[in-house]
Design a protein around this motif. Structure first.
Motif, short mmCIF file in Angstrom:
data_model
loop_
_atom_site.label_atom_id
_atom_site.label_comp_id
_atom_site.label_asym_id
_atom_site.label_seq_id
_atom_site.Cartn_x
_atom_site.Cartn_y
_atom_site.Cartn_z
N ARG A 135 1.11 -1.37 0.10
CA ARG A 135 -0.44 0.00 -0.44
C ARG A 135 0.74 0.94 0.09
N MET A 136 0.14 2.59 -0.46
CA MET A 136 1.19 3.60 -0.51
C MET A 136 1.44 4.13 1.00
N THR A 137 2.84 4.07 0.85
CA THR A 137 3.86 4.55 1.97
C THR A 137 4.25 5.99 1.77
N PRO A 138 4.73 6.65 3.15
CA PRO A 138 5.50 8.02 3.43
C PRO A 138 6.88 7.34 2.72
N PHE A 139 7.08 6.27 3.36
CA PHE A 139 9.22 5.47 3.92
C PHE A 139 9.18 5.28 2.28
N GLY A 140 9.15 5.58 1.11
CA GLY A 140 9.71 5.49 -0.42
C GLY A 140 9.67 7.39 -1.70
N LYS B 201 6.29 9.07 -1.26
CA LYS B 201 6.01 10.32 -0.70
C LYS B 201 5.31 12.01 -1.91
N ARG B 202 5.62 11.28 -3.41
CA ARG B 202 5.10 11.73 -4.12
C ARG B 202 3.54 11.94 -4.45
N GLY B 203 3.10 9.98 -4.37
CA GLY B 203 1.69 9.99 -4.25
C GLY B 203 0.74 10.50 -3.21
N ILE B 204 1.59 10.95 -2.11
CA ILE B 204 1.12 11.88 -1.08
C ILE B 204 0.65 12.41 -1.17
N VAL C 137 0.67 2.57 8.27
CA VAL C 137 1.45 2.46 7.13
C VAL C 137 2.61 1.61 6.40
N VAL C 138 3.21 1.19 5.99
CA VAL C 138 4.18 -0.31 5.55
C VAL C 138 5.49 0.44 5.97
N THR C 139 6.42 -0.21 6.32
CA THR C 139 7.57 0.23 6.79
C THR C 139 8.11 0.20 6.46
N PRO C 140 9.62 0.52 6.29
CA PRO C 140 10.88 -0.45 5.20
C PRO C 140 10.82 -1.42 6.36
N GLU C 141 10.99 -1.96 7.97
CA GLU C 141 11.52 -3.07 8.76
C GLU C 141 9.77 -3.35 8.56
N LEU C 142 8.88 -3.15 8.22
CA LEU C 142 7.76 -4.30 8.45
C LEU C 142 8.23 -5.11 7.49
N ALA C 143 7.74 -4.29 6.01
CA ALA C 143 7.84 -4.99 5.02
C ALA C 143 9.37 -6.41 4.80
N THR D 248 -0.40 -4.61 3.32
CA THR D 248 -0.32 -3.14 4.74
C THR D 248 0.02 -3.10 5.75
N GLY D 249 -0.37 -1.88 6.50
CA GLY D 249 0.14 -1.76 7.67
C GLY D 249 0.42 -3.09 8.61
N ALA D 250 -0.76 -3.64 8.24
CA ALA D 250 -1.26 -5.42 9.55
C ALA D 250 -0.93 -6.37 8.73
N GLY D 251 0.28 -5.77 7.97
CA GLY D 251 1.28 -7.12 7.68
C GLY D 251 0.27 -7.46 6.05
N LEU D 252 0.87 -9.03 5.56
CA LEU D 252 0.49 -9.61 4.08
C LEU D 252 -1.30 -9.83 4.40
N GLN D 253 -1.43 -10.19 3.01
CA GLN D 253 -2.67 -10.94 2.61
C GLN D 253 -2.71 -11.11 1.83
N LYS D 254 -3.18 -12.34 1.49
CA LYS D 254 -3.53 -13.21 -0.02
C LYS D 254 -4.26 -12.90 -0.69
N ALA D 255 -4.31 -11.60 -2.06
CA ALA D 255 -4.54 -11.06 -2.80
C ALA D 255 -5.80 -12.37 -3.63
N ALA D 256 -6.57 -11.40 -4.24
CA ALA D 256 -8.05 -12.19 -4.84
C ALA D 256 -7.05 -11.83 -6.00
#
Length: 248
Positions: free
Chosen positions: A179-184, A188-191, A212-218, A240-248
């Motif tokens: 997901r969009m994150t300010p840690f890149g 940043k451009r998207g936000i 948000v997704v942080t580099p450490e979480l990723a 996402t900030g909650a971790g990995l979820q299988k995509a549909a």
């Protein structure tokens, strides 16, 4: 799989943002890490954090360089994060050159490295993760061809997985879409662009994104993913900030 000490991990796009976090996480997990990026000074900063990380300054779109690095380091884990920063403009303010920039970088990088992973091929049991973007699912009307390029990365990962299966290579390939994150730089451009489009402050726009997704979480999420049984790995995941979820 929990012992990564013999799983050389090559991270393409490791000098900043999520790529840097992923490289450092695999290093901390005990994997020998090769960090690849265009900028040598930025790579040197990564190497300064951990003396165990090898760095390789290279253009990730260069097919000869991809062959050389894969042949030399023989990774068991390949993580592709590199890409271009999109020009954040609505479609009528794009040129074809700005609109197609991510097709010539992000898509080419995924194609080049996945092709090499299959041709060499990587050792049986190897893992490949293509880090795409949540825009591959949700779209991104203010970033030209970015969303389409990221969706194509996801398709290419699925094609590579199918070819691995057809050829009996036992190489696991999946796509992760953060997901969009300010840690890149891209986030940043998207936000900045989407907060302006919606008439919000950047702080308010960021707040509505939630955790948000942080580099450490990723990094932690990808280490866990690579350690999973290959038979349980899905073709794609949202991150996402909650971790990995299988995509549909």
């Amino acid at each position: 799989m929990s012992d990564l000490s013999d799983m050389t991990t090559l991270v393409v796009g490791a000098s900043r943002g999520l790529g840097r976090g992923i490289a450092l996480a695999f290093d901390e997990a005990g994997a020998p890490v090769v960090a690849v990026a265009r900028s040598r000074p930025a790579l040197d900063e990564v190497a300064a954090v951990s003396k165990n990380i090898q760095v390789e300054a290279a253009d990730a779109t260069d097919a000869t360089m991809a062959w050389n690095l894969m042949d030399r380091h023989k990774p068991a884990v390949l993580i592709i994060v590199a890409g271009a920063n999109p020009v954040m403009r609505s479609i009528q303010h794009q040129t074809w050159e700005t609109f197609s920039a991510n097709w010539h970088t992000d898509v080419k990088i995924a194609f080049t490295w996945l092709r090499e992973a299959l041709l060499q091929p990587m050792p049986p049991g190897s893992r490949v993760v293509v880090v795409s973007s949540g825009a591959a699912i949700n779209g991104s009307p203010a970033s030209g061809g970015y969303a389409g390029a990221k969706a194509t990365q996801r398709f290419i990962a699925a094609y590579a997985q199918e070819e691995s299966r057809r050829s009996g290579l036992d190489i696991s390939v999946t796509a992760v879409m953060p997901r969009m994150t300010p840690f890149g730089d891209v986030g940043k451009r998207g936000i900045r662009a989407y907060s302006a489009r919606s008439g919000q402050s950047e702080q308010d726009f960021l707040y509505q994104l939630g955790q948000v997704v942080t580099p450490e979480l990723a990094g932690s999420a990808l280490v866990d993913l690579v350690c999973e049984d290959s038979t349980t790995i899905a073709p794609g995941y949202l991150l996402t900030g909650a971790g990995l979820q299988k995509a549909a």
